[in-house]
Design a protein around this motif. Structure first.
Motif, PDB file in Angstrom:
ATOM      1  N   UNK A 172      65.248 -17.810 105.631  1.00  0.00           N
ATOM      2  CA  UNK A 172      64.086 -18.688 105.803  1.00  0.00           C
ATOM      3  C   UNK A 172      63.449 -18.528 107.177  1.00  0.00           C
ATOM      4  N   UNK A 173      64.057 -17.721 108.015  1.00  0.00           N
ATOM      5  CA  UNK A 173      63.579 -17.537 109.396  1.00  0.00           C
ATOM      6  C   UNK A 173      64.253 -16.273 109.893  1.00  0.00           C
ATOM      7  N   UNK A 174      63.641 -15.610 110.887  1.00  0.00           N
ATOM      8  CA  UNK A 174      64.275 -14.390 111.401  1.00  0.00           C
ATOM      9  C   UNK A 174      65.661 -14.681 111.969  1.00  0.00           C
ATOM     10  N   UNK A 175      65.939 -15.952 112.282  1.00  0.00           N
ATOM     11  CA  UNK A 175      67.243 -16.294 112.868  1.00  0.00           C
ATOM     12  C   UNK A 175      68.136 -17.106 111.946  1.00  0.00           C
ATOM     13  N   UNK A 176      67.682 -17.388 110.713  1.00  0.00           N
ATOM     14  CA  UNK A 176      68.475 -18.265 109.856  1.00  0.00           C
ATOM     15  C   UNK A 176      68.512 -17.793 108.393  1.00  0.00           C
ATOM     16  N   UNK A 177      69.691 -17.850 107.817  1.00  0.00           N
ATOM     17  CA  UNK A 177      69.891 -17.698 106.379  1.00  0.00           C
ATOM     18  C   UNK A 177      70.577 -18.977 105.913  1.00  0.00           C
ATOM     19  N   UNK A 178      70.116 -19.519 104.799  1.00  0.00           N
ATOM     20  CA  UNK A 178      70.734 -20.765 104.326  1.00  0.00           C
ATOM     21  C   UNK A 178      71.362 -20.555 102.947  1.00  0.00           C
ATOM     22  N   UNK A 179      72.311 -21.417 102.643  1.00  0.00           N
ATOM     23  CA  UNK A 179      72.854 -21.506 101.293  1.00  0.00           C
ATOM     24  C   UNK A 179      71.965 -22.498 100.543  1.00  0.00           C
ATOM     25  N   UNK A 180      71.197 -22.019  99.567  1.00  0.00           N
ATOM     26  CA  UNK A 180      70.214 -22.895  98.917  1.00  0.00           C
ATOM     27  C   UNK A 180      70.875 -24.065  98.188  1.00  0.00           C
ATOM     28  N   UNK A 181      72.141 -23.927  97.838  1.00  0.00           N
ATOM     29  CA  UNK A 181      72.862 -25.025  97.175  1.00  0.00           C
ATOM     30  C   UNK A 181      73.187 -26.170  98.130  1.00  0.00           C
ATOM     31  N   UNK A 182      73.017 -25.936  99.427  1.00  0.00           N
ATOM     32  CA  UNK A 182      73.349 -26.955 100.428  1.00  0.00           C
ATOM     33  C   UNK A 182      72.128 -27.708 100.939  1.00  0.00           C
ATOM     34  N   UNK A 183      70.938 -27.383 100.437  1.00  0.00           N
ATOM     35  CA  UNK A 183      69.720 -28.056 100.897  1.00  0.00           C
ATOM     36  C   UNK A 183      69.776 -29.529 100.513  1.00  0.00           C
ATOM     37  N   UNK A 184      69.532 -30.411 101.499  1.00  0.00           N
ATOM     38  CA  UNK A 184      69.525 -31.851 101.223  1.00  0.00           C
ATOM     39  C   UNK A 184      68.120 -32.454 101.290  1.00  0.00           C
ATOM     40  N   UNK A 185      67.183 -31.794 101.981  1.00  0.00           N
ATOM     41  CA  UNK A 185      65.787 -32.257 102.060  1.00  0.00           C
ATOM     42  C   UNK A 185      64.946 -31.116 102.610  1.00  0.00           C
ATOM     43  N   UNK A 186      63.637 -31.226 102.436  1.00  0.00           N
ATOM     44  CA  UNK A 186      62.764 -30.204 103.011  1.00  0.00           C
ATOM     45  C   UNK A 186      61.354 -30.736 103.182  1.00  0.00           C
ATOM     46  N   UNK A 187      60.625 -30.102 104.094  1.00  0.00           N
ATOM     47  CA  UNK A 187      59.201 -30.362 104.280  1.00  0.00           C
ATOM     48  C   UNK A 187      58.500 -29.003 104.223  1.00  0.00           C
ATOM     49  N   UNK A 188      57.218 -28.982 104.558  1.00  0.00           N
ATOM     50  CA  UNK A 188      56.502 -27.710 104.562  1.00  0.00           C
ATOM     51  C   UNK A 188      56.917 -26.817 105.739  1.00  0.00           C
ATOM     52  N   UNK A 189      57.567 -27.423 106.725  1.00  0.00           N
ATOM     53  CA  UNK A 189      57.881 -26.664 107.937  1.00  0.00           C
ATOM     54  C   UNK A 189      59.362 -26.489 108.238  1.00  0.00           C
ATOM     55  N   UNK A 190      60.208 -27.242 107.543  1.00  0.00           N
ATOM     56  CA  UNK A 190      61.640 -27.062 107.797  1.00  0.00           C
ATOM     57  C   UNK A 190      62.458 -27.454 106.582  1.00  0.00           C
ATOM     58  N   UNK A 191      63.710 -27.056 106.642  1.00  0.00           N
ATOM     59  CA  UNK A 191      64.670 -27.392 105.586  1.00  0.00           C
ATOM     60  C   UNK A 191      65.841 -28.103 106.243  1.00  0.00           C
ATOM     61  N   UNK A 192      66.312 -29.145 105.585  1.00  0.00           N
ATOM     62  CA  UNK A 192      67.445 -29.890 106.125  1.00  0.00           C
ATOM     63  C   UNK A 192      68.704 -29.606 105.320  1.00  0.00           C
ATOM     64  N   UNK A 193      69.767 -29.406 106.056  1.00  0.00           N
ATOM     65  CA  UNK A 193      71.102 -29.330 105.459  1.00  0.00           C
ATOM     66  C   UNK A 193      71.907 -30.404 106.163  1.00  0.00           C
TER      67      UNK A 193
END
Length: 234
Positions: free
Chosen positions: A192-213
């Protein structure tokens, strides 16, 4: 593995010579060739570069000053017409220092040094796959191999030449580039960013500009937003 390269040099002929040399190598991809460090900045913000060919003597901002200010530093081979800059280059932990005009033999030797360093990094990390539900990795820490199950990973963070693997109650830092790490993961992970890879199963919230875990807010990179928004139907 394909290594992504970026050339920064204010001399067009010097850029063309490196482009020609690179075109003879099957495992190197030239992402862009820039006439100034400022022009290259936006590319480095949007894409992960494995190897930078960087001229030292440039107007406005020298190659060494530009490199010192980079937060995420790719491997670098400095190029210059002046021998006096060699020490500056090596103090910045450069892979090599090439004097212009650069002949292919000397260029190829620098490339081999870069690949040797990449092999060394790879040997510090091993991955063993079983199936999509049981995929796991072994990371080396203090001579001990530690098993990390993919489903336990919250997200992965790039720290220059290292990645930090964040789990629920602990984290592990290993010497590995985030781009190489990304290729070993399965489809539950997304960059999701040049510095971040996320586990999509761990997403707890999101906006247009960030993802929360959980309580962690992770920014969306500009070049990744379209795909992420499509995935999340934002």
């Amino acid at each position: 593995m394909i290594y992504k390269c970026l050339i920064i040099d204010d001399e067009e002929l010097a850029r063309e010579l490196i482009e020609t040399h690179l075109s003879q190598l099957t495992d190197f991809e030239l992402v862009a060739s820039c006439g100034s460090a400022i022009e290259a900045s936006s590319i480095l913000q949007q894409q992960t570069i494995d190897l930078l060919f960087l001229d030292i003597e440039m107007p406005v901002l020298s190659g060494t000053e530009f490199f010192k200010n980079l937060i995420q530093k790719p491997k670098v081979i400095f190029t210059t017409a002046y021998r006096d800059y060699a020490l500056d280059g090596f103090e910045l932990n450069a892979v090599d220092y090439l004097l212009k005009p650069i002949n292919f033999s000397r260029f190829f030797r620098a490339i081999e040094k870069f690949k040797d360093q990449q092999d060394t990094v790879t040997k510090e990390f091993t991955i063993t796959s079983t199936n999509l539900e049981e995929n796991y990795i072994f990371v080396t820490k203090n001579r001990k191999k530690i098993k990390i199950v993919f489903s336990d990973i919250l997200y992965i963070e790039s720290l220059k030449d290292y990645v930090k693997i964040h789990l629920a109650n602990e984290s592990h830092t290993v010497k590995f580039s985030i781009s190489a790490f990304e290729k070993e993961l399965d489809n539950r992970f997304i960059r999701i960013h040049r510095s971040y890879i996320i586990n999509r199963n761990k997403i707890t919230a999101y906006t247009k500009n960030d993802i929360e875990i959980n309580a962690i807010e992770i920014p969306l990179g500009e070049s990744y937003k379209t795909n992420i928004r499509k995935m999340l139907e934002i």
